[in-house]
Design a protein around this motif. Structure first.
Motif, mmCIF file in Angstrom:
data_model
loop_
_atom_site.group_PDB
_atom_site.id
_atom_site.type_symbol
_atom_site.label_atom_id
_atom_site.label_comp_id
_atom_site.label_asym_id
_atom_site.label_seq_id
_atom_site.Cartn_x
_atom_site.Cartn_y
_atom_site.Cartn_z
ATOM 1 N N ARG A 1 0.790 -1.152 0.015
ATOM 2 C CA ARG A 1 -0.142 0.146 -0.014
ATOM 3 C C ARG A 1 0.855 1.414 -0.134
ATOM 4 O O ARG A 1 0.692 2.403 -0.564
ATOM 5 C CB ARG A 1 -0.965 -0.039 1.113
ATOM 6 C CG ARG A 1 -1.891 0.994 1.151
ATOM 7 C CD ARG A 1 -3.143 0.888 2.372
ATOM 8 N NE ARG A 1 -3.783 1.961 2.198
ATOM 9 C CZ ARG A 1 -4.566 2.452 3.396
ATOM 10 N NH1 ARG A 1 -4.013 2.042 4.765
ATOM 11 N NH2 ARG A 1 -5.261 3.348 3.306
ATOM 12 N N ALA A 2 1.749 1.251 0.750
ATOM 13 C CA ALA A 2 2.780 2.268 0.774
ATOM 14 C C ALA A 2 3.493 2.784 -0.502
ATOM 15 O O ALA A 2 3.730 4.012 -0.679
ATOM 16 C CB ALA A 2 4.074 1.973 1.848
ATOM 17 N N ALA B 1 -2.334 5.707 5.884
ATOM 18 C CA ALA B 1 -2.536 7.003 4.963
ATOM 19 C C ALA B 1 -2.444 8.211 5.403
ATOM 20 O O ALA B 1 -1.588 8.930 5.085
ATOM 21 C CB ALA B 1 -3.663 6.660 3.951
ATOM 22 N N TYR C 1 1.022 9.067 7.055
ATOM 23 C CA TYR C 1 2.045 9.459 6.147
ATOM 24 C C TYR C 1 1.781 10.970 5.811
ATOM 25 O O TYR C 1 2.758 11.737 5.745
ATOM 26 C CB TYR C 1 1.933 8.868 4.637
ATOM 27 C CG TYR C 1 2.212 7.342 4.848
ATOM 28 C CD1 TYR C 1 3.288 6.948 5.849
ATOM 29 C CD2 TYR C 1 1.557 6.274 4.109
ATOM 30 C CE1 TYR C 1 3.667 5.408 5.662
ATOM 31 C CE2 TYR C 1 1.846 5.025 4.091
ATOM 32 C CZ TYR C 1 2.812 4.543 5.256
ATOM 33 O OH TYR C 1 3.168 3.089 5.034
ATOM 34 N N GLU C 2 0.454 11.327 5.489
ATOM 35 C CA GLU C 2 0.458 12.762 5.425
ATOM 36 C C GLU C 2 0.658 13.509 6.762
ATOM 37 O O GLU C 2 1.016 14.790 6.466
ATOM 38 C CB GLU C 2 -1.366 12.802 5.253
ATOM 39 C CG GLU C 2 -1.387 12.375 3.725
ATOM 40 C CD GLU C 2 -0.682 12.682 2.504
ATOM 41 O OE1 GLU C 2 -0.361 14.203 2.690
ATOM 42 O OE2 GLU C 2 -0.307 12.155 1.762
ATOM 43 N N LYS D 1 4.678 13.845 6.587
ATOM 44 C CA LYS D 1 5.316 14.718 5.482
ATOM 45 C C LYS D 1 5.986 16.093 5.943
ATOM 46 O O LYS D 1 6.841 16.543 5.340
ATOM 47 C CB LYS D 1 4.358 14.530 4.116
ATOM 48 C CG LYS D 1 4.311 13.371 3.778
ATOM 49 C CD LYS D 1 3.446 13.174 2.343
ATOM 50 C CE LYS D 1 3.409 11.794 1.549
ATOM 51 N NZ LYS D 1 2.526 11.767 0.711
ATOM 52 N N GLY E 1 2.264 3.069 -3.165
ATOM 53 C CA GLY E 1 1.146 4.225 -3.890
ATOM 54 C C GLY E 1 0.795 5.451 -2.970
ATOM 55 O O GLY E 1 0.028 6.217 -3.586
ATOM 56 N N LEU E 2 1.336 5.367 -1.883
ATOM 57 C CA LEU E 2 1.025 6.618 -1.089
ATOM 58 C C LEU E 2 2.283 7.281 -0.845
ATOM 59 O O LEU E 2 2.160 8.264 0.225
ATOM 60 C CB LEU E 2 0.397 6.037 0.401
ATOM 61 C CG LEU E 2 -1.068 5.377 0.237
ATOM 62 C CD1 LEU E 2 -1.313 4.265 1.647
ATOM 63 C CD2 LEU E 2 -2.005 6.122 -0.093
ATOM 64 N N GLY F 1 4.579 6.582 1.110
ATOM 65 C CA GLY F 1 5.132 6.291 2.307
ATOM 66 C C GLY F 1 6.202 5.496 2.545
ATOM 67 O O GLY F 1 6.912 4.915 3.793
ATOM 68 N N ASP G 1 -4.248 3.347 10.518
ATOM 69 C CA ASP G 1 -4.396 3.891 9.069
ATOM 70 C C ASP G 1 -3.274 4.349 8.674
ATOM 71 O O ASP G 1 -3.279 5.681 9.089
ATOM 72 C CB ASP G 1 -5.814 4.355 8.925
ATOM 73 C CG ASP G 1 -6.007 4.680 7.398
ATOM 74 O OD1 ASP G 1 -5.345 4.651 6.837
ATOM 75 O OD2 ASP G 1 -7.366 5.375 7.284
#
Length: 292
Positions: A157-158, A252, A255-256, A259, A160-161, A163, A250
């Motif tokens: 998953r990371a 996602a 990561y945001e 950042k 594509g994110l 991360g 979660d």
């Protein structure tokens, strides 16, 4: 996950599409088996009272005391019965997406070579001793085995994110260089420590490094170095807690959230850290002085 500097962009000759190769156990020479036996004897003498109960239990359950480099077919048969994992051979480092796919499907990729007798204490790329002795005993523990599956799925998953860099730090500070607060005391379980005689001592005994309570976001923001002892070690309370945090988070939005934040330098201690041992950093100062 290791340093990816030496990863090829396509499977090498003789490798399958998933980058695996036959182990061809019979090709290993007596000298190569002797290197394994030498490293094994050194570590098993050193690790009681240092390695986690789960690691030592895995060594016994997988019968790694048998002389010579393990035969992956035999090793996988024992491991499959315990946790459903198997060990597959690769020529060397593999791309991130290949690595994550194997982990998510309970396949551990192991280098199909062993260091030379003149390289017992340091190797730039992970060999079969690091990969099998260091990693595989922990995959015999059901909870840690599930954590590694969750990590593999999270890695997919990371990709594509955006991360991946953050997630690689989680692997580094747990699977490779993790400490645990066992009931008997602070213990090592990370493969990079348990497969290294010098770091097995340094991680627990040396006054230089910080030993800090595990916090997911803190770990994912923290830099690390690949060419020397760690100056921060993160201590998990249990494998169950590590798995719970990984599965229930979660990633996602995490990561945001990370950042825009600055990376945390290797030896820094933050105000909110749970500090188990505040290191002197004497080793790092001496190393840097020697290097000019």
């Amino acid at each position: 996950m290791e340093d990816q500097t030496h990863v090829l962009d396509r499977p090498p000759p003789g490798a399958a599409a998933d980058w695996t190769v036959p182990q061809d156990w019979a090709r290993f020479t007596p000298a190569e088996h002797l290197v394994w036996d030498t490293l094994y004897a050194r570590q098993v003498k050193l690790l009681p009272g240092r390695a986690s109960t789960a690691f030592l239990r895995g060594l016994d359950a997988l019968q790694l005391s048998k002389s010579g480099i393990p035969n992956f077919e035999e090793l996988s048969e024992r491991l499959m019965k315990l946790t459903g994992w198997q060990v597959v051979a690769v020529h060397g480092l593999v791309p991130d997406d290949v690595f994550f796919d194997h982990m998510a499907n309970r396949r551990f990729v192991a280098g199909n070579f062993i260091r030379g007798a003149d390289q017992l204490d340091y190797l730039q790329e992970p060999d079969v001793f690091h990969d099998v002795f260091g990693h595989v005993p922990m995959l015999a523990d059901p909870v840690f085995a599930d954590y590694c599956v969750a990590y593999g799925k999270g890695g997919q998953r990371a990709l594509g994110l955006g991360g991946l860099g953050y997630l690689s730090r989680l692997y580094w500070y747990t699977v490779e260089f993790g400490l645990i607060a066992d009931p008997e005391g602070l213990r090592i379980y990370g493969a990079g420590i348990v497969s290294s005689a010098s770091e097995s001592r340094f991680a627990l005994d040396d006054p230089s490094p910080n030993r800090i309570g595990f916090d997911l976001q803190r770990v994912m923001r923290t830099d690390y170095r690949i060419d020397d002892f760690q100056q921060n070690y993160f201590v998990i309370p249990s494998y169950e807690e590590l798995l719970r945090v990984t599965v229930e988070t979660d990633f996602a939005p995490l990561y945001e959230a990370i950042k825009p934040l600055p990376d945390i330098a290797i030896a820094d201690i933050l105000r909110d850290d749970v500090v188990i041992t505040r290191g002197t950093q004497a080793y790092a100062r001496e190393r840097d002085k020697d290097r000019g």
